[in-house]
Design an enzyme around this catalytic site. Structure first.
Site, PDB file in Angstrom:
ATOM      1  N   TYR A 203      -2.605   9.381   0.693  1.00  0.00           N
ATOM      2  CA  TYR A 203      -1.998  10.288  -0.281  1.00  0.00           C
ATOM      3  C   TYR A 203      -0.732   9.657  -0.863  1.00  0.00           C
ATOM      4  O   TYR A 203      -0.498   9.684  -2.079  1.00  0.00           O
ATOM      5  CB  TYR A 203      -1.672  11.616   0.409  1.00  0.00           C
ATOM      6  CG  TYR A 203      -1.002  12.630  -0.481  1.00  0.00           C
ATOM      7  CD1 TYR A 203      -1.747  13.422  -1.359  1.00  0.00           C
ATOM      8  CD2 TYR A 203       0.381  12.815  -0.446  1.00  0.00           C
ATOM      9  CE1 TYR A 203      -1.122  14.366  -2.173  1.00  0.00           C
ATOM     10  CE2 TYR A 203       1.009  13.755  -1.247  1.00  0.00           C
ATOM     11  CZ  TYR A 203       0.249  14.527  -2.110  1.00  0.00           C
ATOM     12  OH  TYR A 203       0.864  15.448  -2.915  1.00  0.00           O
ATOM     13  N   LYS A 207       0.375   8.608  -4.831  1.00  0.00           N
ATOM     14  CA  LYS A 207       1.584   9.097  -5.484  1.00  0.00           C
ATOM     15  C   LYS A 207       2.524   7.959  -5.874  1.00  0.00           C
ATOM     16  O   LYS A 207       3.264   8.066  -6.870  1.00  0.00           O
ATOM     17  CB  LYS A 207       2.295  10.108  -4.592  1.00  0.00           C
ATOM     18  CG  LYS A 207       1.507  11.399  -4.378  1.00  0.00           C
ATOM     19  CD  LYS A 207       1.226  12.115  -5.704  1.00  0.00           C
ATOM     20  CE  LYS A 207       0.526  13.445  -5.508  1.00  0.00           C
ATOM     21  NZ  LYS A 207       0.274  14.168  -6.780  1.00  0.00           N
TER      22      LYS A 207
END
Length: 336
Positions: A203, A207
């Site tokens: 994740y 980002k």
């Protein structure tokens, strides 16, 4: 960031988006749903809910229109539900085609849809799914809608906005000083093929790509017509952690119960980035409601090399799917 999140001020009174058209992706729950609700109470005229599940999107549309606050503030609001599955490029392209056929203007784009998969999965494009949904599809959506955003800005005489949902968690990326940043190795290919990366690391990788792309975008594309930024709302009490295995979900939910912000406050942060903040936020991540200085690794020689790699690889992939702007080759962010 401190364990206990600082207070978030409410949006200034009097925000009026009358006559404006906005798109919110991932609009059926969590932050996206609350962004949609607040846009309506700020009198946005046309709201497009870009959703993966059309029946769920229609139910949300009906619920929003029936809310007393919306009926009072914006009785003539129009809400349209369009399908957008950020797991594949074809759905993004189809969404853009349908939107352009029905709307001539676009003032606000919230690229909010996001995932965090419990295990490594690949999207139909062949990219790791977090990278596809949280990053690559947002790039395609933004670039494909830039002509409409630019035309709208010319008509109104003020910049239009693109705001992505970001995360300070990008600092936990595997790219910083890891083998993925070896010279000659493609960043996207590494992230697609890397195994044994924990959920939170994958994740964070997605980002970080968002942060790097927007920083580089600001070097090649100025904010005179379209301001592009992102925001981190901190930990928010949404259902995103539902995909976690039970041994992680229980402790994470316990922490959320203590420190997480409500979706309402997260949406204040989102609308601040998209409506209140100015051109100084172009290409930048706002932590809560303030522009954050880039992470030290990003500013390092290695970080800058990876940033340019991410830009070149991403633009190279987008070139086959969308007409690209004429970038400022000098990299000073000023129009040629």
């Amino acid at each position: 960031m401190p364990f206990f999140l600082p207070p978030v001020p409410a949006l200034p009174p009097g925000i009026d988006r009358s006559g404006k058209t906005a798109i919110v992706t991932g609009a059926t729950q969590g932050i996206g749903l609350e962004i949609s609700r607040q846009l309506l109470t700020c009198k946005v005229s046309n709201l497009v809910l870009a959703v993966r599940n059309l029946p769920k999107g229609e139910a949300v549309r009906q619920a929003l229109l029936s809310e007393p606050a919306v009926k009072t503030a914006n009785p003539n609001a129009t809400i349209q539900v369009l399908k957008l599955d950020a797991e594949n490029y074809e759905s993004v392209q189809h969404f853009v085609s349908v939107f352009k056929a029905e709307f001539h203007d676009l003032h606000l784009l919230f690229a909010n849809a996001g995932i965090g998969t419990a295990a490594k999965e690949l999207a139909s494009s062949g990219h790791e799914k977090n990278i596809q949904v949280n990053y690559l599809s947002n790039v395609l959506l933004t670039l494909a809608l830039l002509p409409t955003l630019e035309t709208t800005a010319t008509k109104t005489g003020e910049p239009t906005r693109v705001t992505w949902t970001g995360s300070r968690g990008h600092k936990q990326s595997s790219l910083a000083g890891k083998p993925s940043s070896k010279k000659g190795e493609q960043v996207l290919k590494h992230l697609d093929t890397a195994d044994a990366l924990p959920m939170f690391t994958r994740y964070a990788d997605s980002k970080l790509l968002c942060v790097l792309f927007q920083l580089e975008l600001a070097r090649h594309y100025g904010p005179d017509k379209v301001i592009v930024n992102s925001f981190c709302p901190g930990m928010v009490d949404t259902g995103m952690t539902d995909v976690l295995p039970i041994y992680l979900r229980v402790p994470v939910n316990a922490v959320k119960a203590i420190r997480a912000r409500s979706p309402k406050k997260a949406a204040w942060i989102a609308l601040n980035a998209a409506v209140v903040a100015g051109a100084e936020t172009h290409g930048r991540l706002l932590g809560d409601m303030a522009v954050e200085e880039p992470w030290e690794w990003i500013k390092s020689e290695e970080g800058q090399r990876v940033q340019k790699m991410v830009w070149n690889e991403t633009i190279g992939e987008m070139a086959g799917m969308v007409d690209l702007p004429v970038w400022d080759i000098n990299g000073d962010g000023m129009p040629q």
